[in-house]
Each structure stands twice: as C-alpha cells, then as structure tokens.
Design a protein around this motif. Sequence first.
Motif, PDB file in Angstrom:
ATOM      1  N   GLN A   1      57.383  61.634 -30.700  1.00 40.61           N
ATOM      2  CA  GLN A   1      56.220  61.444 -29.821  1.00 40.61           C
ATOM      3  C   GLN A   1      56.578  61.742 -28.360  1.00 40.61           C
ATOM      4  O   GLN A   1      55.671  61.887 -27.526  1.00 40.61           O
ATOM      5  CB  GLN A   1      55.692  60.011 -29.934  1.00 40.61           C
TER       6      GLN A   1
ATOM      7  N   CYS B   1      47.238  55.518 -33.142  1.00 40.34           N
ATOM      8  CA  CYS B   1      48.492  56.174 -32.800  1.00 40.34           C
ATOM      9  C   CYS B   1      48.442  56.596 -31.337  1.00 40.34           C
ATOM     10  O   CYS B   1      47.423  57.109 -30.864  1.00 40.34           O
ATOM     11  CB  CYS B   1      48.704  57.401 -33.701  1.00 40.34           C
ATOM     12  N   LEU B   2      49.551  56.378 -30.650  1.00 41.42           N
ATOM     13  CA  LEU B   2      49.604  56.729 -29.222  1.00 41.42           C
ATOM     14  C   LEU B   2      49.494  58.249 -29.027  1.00 41.42           C
ATOM     15  O   LEU B   2      49.199  58.708 -27.931  1.00 41.42           O
ATOM     16  CB  LEU B   2      50.903  56.204 -28.599  1.00 41.42           C
TER      17      LEU B   2
ATOM     18  N   HIS C   1      54.900  53.527 -40.441  1.00 48.79           N
ATOM     19  CA  HIS C   1      54.148  54.407 -39.531  1.00 48.79           C
ATOM     20  C   HIS C   1      55.130  55.221 -38.689  1.00 48.79           C
ATOM     21  O   HIS C   1      54.939  56.426 -38.491  1.00 48.79           O
ATOM     22  CB  HIS C   1      53.222  53.565 -38.628  1.00 48.79           C
TER      23      HIS C   1
ATOM     24  N   HIS D   1      56.371  59.516 -38.642  1.00 46.20           N
ATOM     25  CA  HIS D   1      56.471  60.438 -37.505  1.00 46.20           C
ATOM     26  C   HIS D   1      57.739  61.297 -37.594  1.00 46.20           C
ATOM     27  O   HIS D   1      57.737  62.446 -37.156  1.00 46.20           O
ATOM     28  CB  HIS D   1      56.483  59.684 -36.163  1.00 46.20           C
TER      29      HIS D   1
HETATM   30 NI    NI Z   1      52.019  56.798 -34.122  1.00 45.68          NI
END
Ligand code: NI
Length: 187
Positions: free
Chosen positions: A65, A114-115, A157, A161
């Motif tokens: 991310q 989700c960010l 979660h 990613h």
């Molecule tokens: Ni996420």
Amino acid sequence: MITMKDIIREGNPTLRAVAKEVALPLSDEDIKLGEEMMEFLHNSQDPVKAEELGLRGGVGLAAPQLDISKRIIAVHVPNGDLENPEPTLSAVMYNPKILSHSVQDACLGEGEGCLSVDREVPGYVVRHNKITLSYVDASGVKQKIRLKNYEAIVVQHEIDHLNGVMFYDHINQENPYALKDGVLVIE
Ligand code: NI
Ligand SMILES: Cc1nc(NNC(=O)[C@H](CC2CCCC2)CN(O)CO)c(F)c(N2CCN3CCOC[C@@H]3C2)n1
C-alpha cells in the motif's frame, strides 16, 4: 512519517502484484519501514493526531500500500473493551504465512474497507475464522501464533495485500450479503 499521500489507491498495479519475501536477517531499512507502518496505525487511532494529519483510521497496513512490494504487514488491533488500553494484537510481521486454518469461516458484520479504496464496497467478506500463522518479528525471531475472530480477519486482509488480493474480490457479486450456513458474523 507515513500519511495518506504515501498510500497508493486502486488502479496502481503494485496493489495487484505478488510481493517479494524480505531477506533475512532483516535489513535496517526493513526494520525502519515496519516501525513507520506501526507509527501510522498508532497515529490513525489517535483522534487528535488523526485529525491533525488527516488520517483515515487503520488497524492494519501492508507494505504494497506504500508502493513497496515486500511481504511486510503491521497490525494494531485495539481491545474491544475501551477501558482496557492493551491492544489484543500489535505486531509488525515479516514474511507472514498462514500455515493452517479452521473449516469455520467468519466475516465482519460491518463489511470491510481499505485505505487504498476511496469508496464504500458493501457486502460480507468471508474469511477463515481461525488461522495458524508464522512470521518473523521485528527482532528477527520466528513466531508461530494462532488467531481467531477479529484479529484473524485483520491479518487475512493484510496478507491478501501481499498476494495482490483486494477485499472486494471476496464479495459475492450476485448477492453481496449472501452467507453460506455456519459462517460466523463478527459484530
Ligand atoms: Ni487494505
Ligand atoms: C475494521 C476496522 N477497519 C478500520 N479501517 N480500515 C482498516 O484498518 C483496513 C484494514 C481492515 C479492514 C477490515 C479488516 C482489516 C486498512 N487496510 O486497507 C489495510 O490493508 C478501522 F479504522 C477500524 N477501527 C476500529 C478501531 N478504532 C480504534 C480507534 O481508532 C479508530 C479505529 C477504527 N476498524
């Protein structure tokens, strides 16, 4: 310090890549990155800092991310009982791996966000209720732990990613709230 501008959003191919294992022993760079990821979670859960820094709340974060395709995640899951300041799970995990899991599935009653996703995607995200997990911790020590319910959901979660999987990939397109028998809904 990590803020929202450092978090890539859906459409960035890094979110769909399979991240690389980190080399052992851990480099100073990877240790520092883990510390910064954990600091982001702490800041995002502090009402004053989150407001000041314009952070969305987070209980987990994965290196992809940050456009860093490495198998590093940070989780900081506060205690449900707000009186108890002790988080139920707080760790930076290097090369996390699910070794085994329960037959029992579970999902968060509120669904997931989700960010890296700037939109609501409603629906149940069905995951394993319990997992046995191995990872290398920030001291370079190999850990093996068992997680269940909310903590297990958060870690799954984050590990998704590392494999280029987004939470909405798990949502039933026909009926987002369809549930097979026996799936535990975690409120
Ligand atoms: Ni996420
Ligand atoms: C459940 C929840 N998800 C929040 N956000 N989303 C995230 O963490 C994403 C990861 C989570 C989405 C579902 C499972 C993992 C980030 N993800 O994209 C990383 O890959 C929250 F912020 C949140 N809480 C409850 C606890 N509260 C304590 C006080 O501070 C606010 C905080 C809010 N609970």
